[in-house]
Design an enzyme around this catalytic site. Sequence first.
Site, PDB file in Angstrom:
ATOM      1  N   HIS A  71      -8.660 -13.617  -6.320  1.00 20.26           N
ATOM      2  CA  HIS A  71      -9.240 -12.444  -5.665  1.00 20.26           C
ATOM      3  C   HIS A  71     -10.686 -12.356  -6.139  1.00 20.26           C
ATOM      4  CE1 HIS A  71      -9.725  -8.119  -4.663  1.00 20.26           C
ATOM      5  NE2 HIS A  71      -8.779  -8.355  -3.776  1.00 20.26           N
ATOM      6  N   LYS A 115     -12.215  -5.153   7.629  1.00 21.80           N
ATOM      7  CA  LYS A 115     -12.857  -3.893   7.256  1.00 21.80           C
ATOM      8  C   LYS A 115     -14.066  -4.070   6.341  1.00 21.80           C
ATOM      9  CE  LYS A 115     -10.046  -3.106   3.078  1.00 21.80           C
ATOM     10  NZ  LYS A 115      -8.980  -2.360   2.428  1.00 21.80           N
ATOM     11  N   LYS A 170       0.877  -1.180   0.000  1.00 20.13           N
ATOM     12  CA  LYS A 170       0.000   0.000   0.000  1.00 20.13           C
ATOM     13  C   LYS A 170       0.904   1.216   0.000  1.00 20.13           C
ATOM     14  CE  LYS A 170      -3.767  -2.456   0.259  1.00 20.13           C
ATOM     15  NZ  LYS A 170      -5.185  -2.430   0.035  1.00 20.13           N
ATOM     16  N   ASP A 224      -2.098  -5.799  -5.659  1.00 21.30           N
ATOM     17  CA  ASP A 224      -3.470  -5.384  -5.451  1.00 21.30           C
ATOM     18  C   ASP A 224      -4.272  -5.650  -6.730  1.00 21.30           C
ATOM     19  OD1 ASP A 224      -5.142  -3.791  -3.378  1.00 21.30           O
ATOM     20  OD2 ASP A 224      -5.760  -3.073  -5.347  1.00 21.30           O
ATOM     21  N   GLU A 225      -5.580  -5.803  -6.582  1.00 24.80           N
ATOM     22  CA  GLU A 225      -6.416  -6.056  -7.765  1.00 24.80           C
ATOM     23  C   GLU A 225      -6.450  -4.866  -8.719  1.00 24.80           C
ATOM     24  OE1 GLU A 225      -7.413  -5.702  -4.704  1.00 24.80           O
ATOM     25  OE2 GLU A 225      -9.011  -4.203  -4.641  1.00 24.80           O
ATOM     26  N   LYS A 238       1.739  -9.970  -2.699  1.00 27.86           N
ATOM     27  CA  LYS A 238       0.526 -10.036  -3.528  1.00 27.86           C
ATOM     28  C   LYS A 238       0.305  -8.688  -4.199  1.00 27.86           C
ATOM     29  CE  LYS A 238      -4.459  -9.992  -2.808  1.00 27.86           C
ATOM     30  NZ  LYS A 238      -4.452  -8.660  -3.352  1.00 27.86           N
TER      31      LYS A 238
HETATM   32  C1  CAP Z   1      -6.707  -5.801   1.413  1.00 29.22           C
HETATM   33  C2  CAP Z   1      -7.077  -5.658  -0.041  1.00 29.22           C
HETATM   34  C3  CAP Z   1      -7.961  -6.769  -0.616  1.00 29.22           C
HETATM   35  C4  CAP Z   1      -9.238  -7.020   0.149  1.00 29.22           C
HETATM   36  C5  CAP Z   1     -10.275  -7.816  -0.629  1.00 29.22           C
HETATM   37  C6  CAP Z   1      -7.740  -4.324  -0.295  1.00 29.22           C
HETATM   38  O1  CAP Z   1      -5.949  -4.705   1.879  1.00 29.22           O
HETATM   39  O2  CAP Z   1      -5.936  -5.661  -0.826  1.00 29.22           O
HETATM   40  O3  CAP Z   1      -8.265  -6.413  -1.937  1.00 29.22           O
HETATM   41  O4  CAP Z   1      -8.879  -7.752   1.257  1.00 29.22           O
HETATM   42  O5  CAP Z   1     -11.309  -8.193   0.207  1.00 29.22           O
HETATM   43  O6  CAP Z   1      -7.339  -3.651  -1.229  1.00 29.22           O
HETATM   44  O7  CAP Z   1      -8.664  -3.984   0.430  1.00 29.22           O
HETATM   45  P1  CAP Z   1      -5.871  -4.330   3.446  1.00 29.22           P
HETATM   46  P2  CAP Z   1     -11.849  -9.678   0.355  1.00 29.22           P
HETATM   47  O8  CAP Z   1      -5.181  -5.473   4.138  1.00 29.22           O
HETATM   48  O9  CAP Z   1      -5.027  -3.051   3.474  1.00 29.22           O
HETATM   49  O10 CAP Z   1      -7.240  -4.099   3.949  1.00 29.22           O
HETATM   50  O11 CAP Z   1     -10.736 -10.509   0.851  1.00 29.22           O
HETATM   51  O12 CAP Z   1     -12.951  -9.560   1.335  1.00 29.22           O
HETATM   52  O13 CAP Z   1     -12.311 -10.092  -1.002  1.00 29.22           O
HETATM   53 MG    MG Z   2      -6.919  -5.072  -2.706  1.00 30.77          MG
END
Ligand code: CAP
Ligand code: MG
Length: 415
Positions: free
Chosen positions: A269, A310, A151, A179-180, A177
């Site tokens: 994801h 979150k 991040k 991010d998407e 990993k």
């Molecule tokens: C987590 C994350 C993931 C979410 C997806 C984000 O970051 O990279 O994409 O966890 O949610 O961008 O929010 P943080 P889920 O650790 O900073 O929150 O697993 O519920 O599909």
């Molecule tokens: Mg993410």
Amino acid sequence: MSGISYEDFLDLSYTPTETDLVCTFRIDPAEEMSMEAAASRVASESSNGTWAPLHIDDTFTDMGATTFAIDGDTIQVAYPSGLFEPGNMPQVLSCIAGNIMGMKAVDTIRLEDCEWPEAIVEGYPGPQFGSGVRREIFGVDDRPILATVPKPKVGLSTERHAEVGYEAWIGGVDLLKDDENLTDQSFNPYSDRLTESLAMRDEAEDETGEKKSYLVNVTAETNEMLERVDEAASLGNEYVMVDVVTCGWAAVQTVRERCEELGLAIHAHRAMHAAFDRLPDHGVSMRVIAQVARLCGVDQLHTGTVGLGKLANEDTVGINEWLRSELYGLNDVLPTASGGLHPGLVPQLMDAAGDNLCIQAGGGIHGHPDGTRAGAAALRQAVDSVTEDVPIEVYAQGHSELATALEKWGTETPR
Ligand code: CAP
Ligand code: MG
């Protein structure tokens, strides 16, 4: 000549055969529509009926579904397996989660669960590794594997992104990993990122003596995605990450085939799942999305944080149990807990979800007051406290990174 009519798809004396696909829906019939009429229309519209009565002759193969149970707002529909083309997941979903989602006969309709018969399951490969990734890739089977997403999620240069990965690997996570939101943008191109990150991965492996790997996001148009998968394999990575809902199940099926040839694992994801599963009375449950993902063959899948993180979650524990359950010999799927996690939440998470997991944290690592390396160490220490059966506060007394994380975030859910 005889006929079929949408009222004919209800038979409360019907017992599903062992080859039927049984789907459980919750429905709210439209005004002035009885439960029976609405339930019959669900079975009709999702198999071979329509809004008008039809004439058929003896050349017709009856592929009609049957609503065989109504209990309050819950109905169960049995679909003959011959309705479905073997191995064609888009076609299955066009039937069981297609037009019926928009039918005026119901105000809301939610596909809650499916019982998949062997006759349908045998058309799908399932995961290549499943939770076996822990042992087969990392040689670990007594703790969750740990991942981190840098991040800010987008905007880091390639060099910076790879450095963050290095810091996290050295600190103690197993997986970097993407991010998407990060695929192949000009500020951080895919090929450069893959190459530089794997070079850092090799250094981190040498320094730690541990296996490390990279969930590199290959999500794109399918042909492009295959090229990215090939590149990841040719550079010696063990994984690719695919955003399975946004790229679609047909693409996932194609990637799964290529990953089998190359021996790569798939991290799934699930961005956009909440468009289907967040409203409690409408759409498609995460449970069903997870079932589809397992059939199509992903090895790891985000399934939530048991509500600790979150994001809004649906029944993480129940979904994880399903992903591990016996399914005609298909491998299981390793659940990934992610979204707002930090070290202080690990004991509660593992208490609820066990240790056969991937735990993923972004902000909960990079937001550590002493930076990424300390954040990664704190997450690993939090897991060690659980595996060594020491209360986390006690464990923190001898582990300063964990102590600092607990001072900052405590053991509370973030807002
Ligand atoms: C987590 C994350 C993931 C979410 C997806 C984000 O970051 O990279 O994409 O966890 O949610 O961008 O929010 P943080 P889920 O650790 O900073 O929150 O697993 O519920 O599909
Ligand atoms: Mg993410």
